[in-house]
Design an enzyme around this catalytic site. Structure first.
Site, PDB file in Angstrom:
ATOM      1  N   SER A  15      -0.386   1.469  -5.679  1.00  0.00           N
ATOM      2  CA  SER A  15      -0.373   0.256  -6.489  1.00  0.00           C
ATOM      3  C   SER A  15      -0.683   0.622  -7.933  1.00  0.00           C
ATOM      4  CB  SER A  15      -1.406  -0.753  -5.981  1.00  0.00           C
ATOM      5  OG  SER A  15      -1.335  -1.964  -6.714  1.00  0.00           O
ATOM      6  N   CYS A  16      -0.054  -0.106  -8.850  1.00  0.00           N
ATOM      7  CA  CYS A  16      -0.324   0.153 -10.267  1.00  0.00           C
ATOM      8  C   CYS A  16      -0.069  -1.101 -11.077  1.00  0.00           C
ATOM      9  CB  CYS A  16       0.536   1.310 -10.784  1.00  0.00           C
ATOM     10  SG  CYS A  16       2.296   0.970 -10.833  1.00  0.00           S
TER      11      CYS A  16
END
Length: 406
Positions: free
Chosen positions: A72-73
């Site tokens: 995730s980012c």
């Protein structure tokens, strides 16, 4: 540094970030500009410095323990602005977000939808939703609904939605999204096919979704959509192919193909040093069944074994035991003149020369209408062929996708 100075610095950095994106043509609407100047990105990235929070770059919030792409980012602000422009949120809209990320995008959506709107954000990863919930609560966005669930299922409890935005790379349009988006609604999704990803703004019609805007982008793939394959075609694993499950590509047939003599073909089409040429890939995916992605690691490039135009991701054509891939070469120019590059292809295997020429045909076709973008139309799976738009059809699990060249 005292709190006042820190706040002033954050505001200055935030405005500078927005100014830079706007000056580069990356923000089209005043509403999106206002949202990005108002919502504090740094509040959603507590582990980042202010400079990192307001740089135009993605920030990883959950690394992948196995290496490779992050789990995730926080998306690059330029991409955030692009997709919000595509979504065209109106005050009062009910919005579904797939991929909660840091919660920053949900806060932007809340600002755009106003007090009469409603934002629901979902993510399959409880660590991600916990982070988003905490950040949203801390920034006065307690009314955003955050759910831990498979994004492919949407959130029927808060449906129907006027708008939906997907913050992960989706290979398919799941059936649940069709159910939760009524005719007239809009879906913005980074859709993956033939090794490339495009952020597409779709308008839902009765029996289909039709694109109004198609833009190059890159996103972490959505979990659970088993539609893509990859394999190496060299003994040392330095060159890899990526393709879709509906394509008759067998990597065993291509293993070692790059050791065979190469055939070069050049299109006569040139681009300037900063001129985009990603439209070539779009044309190939609408005309050639064997369109896929080739990736050459530094060792393969440095040895001269395989030198695609963009080593990490360039279009290629695979057919049986033959392969061709997209390349460029610099043209001679007078000193002080802008650099020019000719576009072409390199082929290997018995039909490598033919594939390279076919790739060049599509380069030339793109060169004649460089700003044109195809129309992407998506239908529910099972739609009869005689009800599809004219174009090249790609079958996925839950949908049928047609690419129509203009």
């Amino acid at each position: 540094m005292n709190a006042t100075t820190s706040s002033d610095t954050a505001e200055a950095l935030r405005n500078r970030m927005v100014d830079q994106i706007k000056d580069a043509g990356g923000i089209q609407s005043s509403a999106v500009e206002d949202a990005m100047r108002t919502v504090h990105r740094d509040a959603f990235l507590p582990a980042a410095t202010l400079e990192e929070a307001y740089a135009d770059q993605a920030v990883t919030i959950k690394p992948n323990p196995a290496g490779g792409l992050a789990l995730s980012c926080a998306s690059q602000p330029t991409i955030v602005a692009l997709m919000l422009d595509q979504l065209d949120v109106k005050p009062g809209d009910r919005i579904l977000e797939i991929g909660a990320g840091t919660g920053y995008n949900a806060a932007l959506l809340t600002h755009l939808a106003g007090p009469d709107g409603q934002v629901t954000t979902v993510d399959i990863d409880s660590d991600v939703t916990t982070h988003a919930r905490k950040a949203l609560d801390a920034t006065g966005n307690e009314h955003v609904h955050v759910a831990t669930r498979d994004g492919a299922l949407g959130d029927p409890d808060h449906a129907p939605y006027d708008k939906a935005i997907v913050a992960v790379g989706a290979w398919d349009i799941p059936a649940a999204w069709w159910d939760q988006l009524p005719p007239g609604s809009r879906l913005v999704v980074p859709l993956r096919w033939r090794g490339t990803t495009r952020s597409i703004a779709f308008t839902r019609e009765t029996d289909r979704m039709v694109s109004s805007d198609v833009q190059l982008c890159g996103f972490v793939p959505m979990l659970g959509q088993d539609g893509e394959r990859d394999a190496t075609i060299t003994a040392d694993g330095t060159v890899n192919l990526y393709w879709d499950i509906d394509q008759p590509i067998d990597p065993a047939d291509l293993h070692g193909v790059l050791d065979q003599p190469k055939a070069e073909a050049w299109s006569g089409t040139t681009v300037g040093g900063y001129e985009p040429f990603d439209g070539v890939w779009l044309r190939l995916s609408a005309t050639e069944a064997g369109t896929c992605r080739i990736e050459a690691l530094p060792a393969a490039v440095e040895s001269g074994l395989c030198k695609p135009a963009i080593p990490s991701r360039s279009p290629a054509l695979a057919e049986g035991n033959s392969l061709a891939y997209f390349v460029t070469r610099r043209q001679e120019s007078e000193e002080g003149s802008p650099a020019q590059f000719e576009l072409g292809a390199v082929g290997h295997g018995p039909a490598g020369g033919d594939l390279a020429e076919r790739l060049c045909e599509q380069i030339r076709a793109w060169g004649r209408t460089r700003t044109a973008r195809p129309t992407i139309t998506v239908y529910p799976a099972g739609t009869p062929g005689d009800q599809l738009a004219i174009g090249y059809a790609i079958d996925k699990h839950d949908s049928r996708m047609v690419i129509s060249l203009t």
